[in-house]
Design a protein around this motif. Structure first.
Motif, PDB file in Angstrom:
ATOM      1  N   THR A   1     -10.953  -5.381   4.528  1.00 42.07           N
ATOM      2  CA  THR A   1     -10.650  -4.947   3.170  1.00 42.07           C
ATOM      3  C   THR A   1     -11.836  -5.216   2.261  1.00 42.07           C
ATOM      4  O   THR A   1     -12.510  -6.231   2.391  1.00 42.07           O
ATOM      5  CB  THR A   1      -9.415  -5.709   2.641  1.00 42.07           C
ATOM      6  OG1 THR A   1      -8.304  -5.415   3.486  1.00 42.07           O
ATOM      7  CG2 THR A   1      -9.061  -5.278   1.221  1.00 42.07           C
TER       8      THR A   1
ATOM      9  N   GLU B   1      -8.950  -1.423  -4.053  1.00 44.54           N
ATOM     10  CA  GLU B   1      -8.922  -2.231  -2.839  1.00 44.54           C
ATOM     11  C   GLU B   1      -8.724  -1.278  -1.663  1.00 44.54           C
ATOM     12  O   GLU B   1      -7.691  -0.625  -1.549  1.00 44.54           O
ATOM     13  CB  GLU B   1      -7.774  -3.239  -2.914  1.00 44.54           C
ATOM     14  CG  GLU B   1      -7.684  -4.154  -1.699  1.00 44.54           C
ATOM     15  CD  GLU B   1      -6.439  -5.031  -1.770  1.00 44.54           C
ATOM     16  OE1 GLU B   1      -6.301  -5.818  -2.723  1.00 44.54           O
ATOM     17  OE2 GLU B   1      -5.590  -4.897  -0.876  1.00 44.54           O
TER      18      GLU B   1
ATOM     19  N   LYS C   1      -4.635   0.356  -4.490  1.00 42.83           N
ATOM     20  CA  LYS C   1      -4.856   0.045  -3.079  1.00 42.83           C
ATOM     21  C   LYS C   1      -4.776   1.284  -2.210  1.00 42.83           C
ATOM     22  O   LYS C   1      -3.832   2.066  -2.311  1.00 42.83           O
ATOM     23  CB  LYS C   1      -3.829  -0.992  -2.623  1.00 42.83           C
ATOM     24  CG  LYS C   1      -3.935  -2.264  -3.437  1.00 42.83           C
ATOM     25  CD  LYS C   1      -2.924  -3.306  -3.014  1.00 42.83           C
ATOM     26  CE  LYS C   1      -3.094  -4.556  -3.888  1.00 42.83           C
ATOM     27  NZ  LYS C   1      -2.238  -5.658  -3.439  1.00 42.83           N
TER      28      LYS C   1
ATOM     29  N   ILE D   1       0.826  -1.191   0.000  1.00 45.52           N
ATOM     30  CA  ILE D   1       0.000   0.000   0.000  1.00 45.52           C
ATOM     31  C   ILE D   1       0.865   1.248   0.000  1.00 45.52           C
ATOM     32  O   ILE D   1       1.843   1.341   0.729  1.00 45.52           O
ATOM     33  CB  ILE D   1      -0.908  -0.003   1.237  1.00 45.52           C
ATOM     34  CG1 ILE D   1      -2.001  -1.060   1.058  1.00 45.52           C
ATOM     35  CG2 ILE D   1      -1.544   1.367   1.448  1.00 45.52           C
ATOM     36  CD1 ILE D   1      -2.598  -1.494   2.342  1.00 45.52           C
TER      37      ILE D   1
ATOM     38  N   THR E   1     -12.841  -4.922  -2.016  1.00 46.24           N
ATOM     39  CA  THR E   1     -12.383  -4.665  -3.387  1.00 46.24           C
ATOM     40  C   THR E   1     -13.604  -4.486  -4.275  1.00 46.24           C
ATOM     41  O   THR E   1     -14.566  -5.234  -4.169  1.00 46.24           O
ATOM     42  CB  THR E   1     -11.544  -5.851  -3.898  1.00 46.24           C
ATOM     43  OG1 THR E   1     -10.466  -6.078  -2.991  1.00 46.24           O
ATOM     44  CG2 THR E   1     -10.962  -5.555  -5.273  1.00 46.24           C
TER      45      THR E   1
END
Ligand SMILES: [Cu+2]
Length: 161
Positions: free
Chosen positions: A118, A54, A28, A4, A120
């Motif tokens: 998380t 993400e 991300k 990240i 996505t």
């Protein structure tokens, strides 16, 4: 797992930029939350080159989800209140998130201190120039825990667009 890129430019007005756009289609982003009912940014930007996003929500505090749980929910600007109210109705057993609410573009589950979650999603769900917001649906949190989410471009669309 966590590749990240996080650029913290300045305190509350911090700007998150996705890293590695030229090399990866999945961009991300990380957002942190804490025991003081805050996100560490009020603005997130996703370049148009990203085909997927993400988002990882971290809770850097210590309080459990029951007391100071946070989630990260993305929606159109005008849908925030309705989703927030739906979350209240859904209650803590549903993590303060309305079920099967099509207005929710993306959402993580609720996290407590030390936890992360998380989500996505495809940027095909987003339109350049539309106004999006990210926020937390824990009761009362969205008054503070909210920010602007921009897809493409460098500016948020003019009001009324
Ligand atoms: Cu919260």
């Amino acid at each position: 797992m966590n590749k990240i890129t996080l650029l913290r430019l300045s305190g509350a007005g911090a700007l998150l930029l996705a890293g590695g756009v030229a090399h990866a289609d999945t961009c991300k982003l990380t957002v942190e939350s804490d025991d003081q009912m805050r996100f560490n940014t009020h603005e997130m930007n996703v370049p148009k080159a990203c085909t997927e996003v993400e988002v990882t929500l971290k809770h850097s505090g210590q309080l459990p989800a029951k007391v100071m749980g946070h989630d990260w929910v993305l929606a159109r600007d005008g849908d925030m209140s309705a989703i927030d109210n739906g979350g209240l109705t859904a209650g803590s057993k549903n993590g303060w998130l309305p079920e099967n609410d099509k207005r929710i573009i993306a959402s993580t589950h609720l996290v407590g201190g030390g936890e992360s979650a998380t989500v996505t999603f495809s940027t095909s769900l987003l339109q350049e120039g539309s106004r999006y917001v990210f926020f937390c649906t824990s009761p009362g949190h969205s008054s503070i825990m909210r920010g602007t989410f921009v897809f493409g471009g460098t500016r948020v669309a003019q009001a009324g667009k």
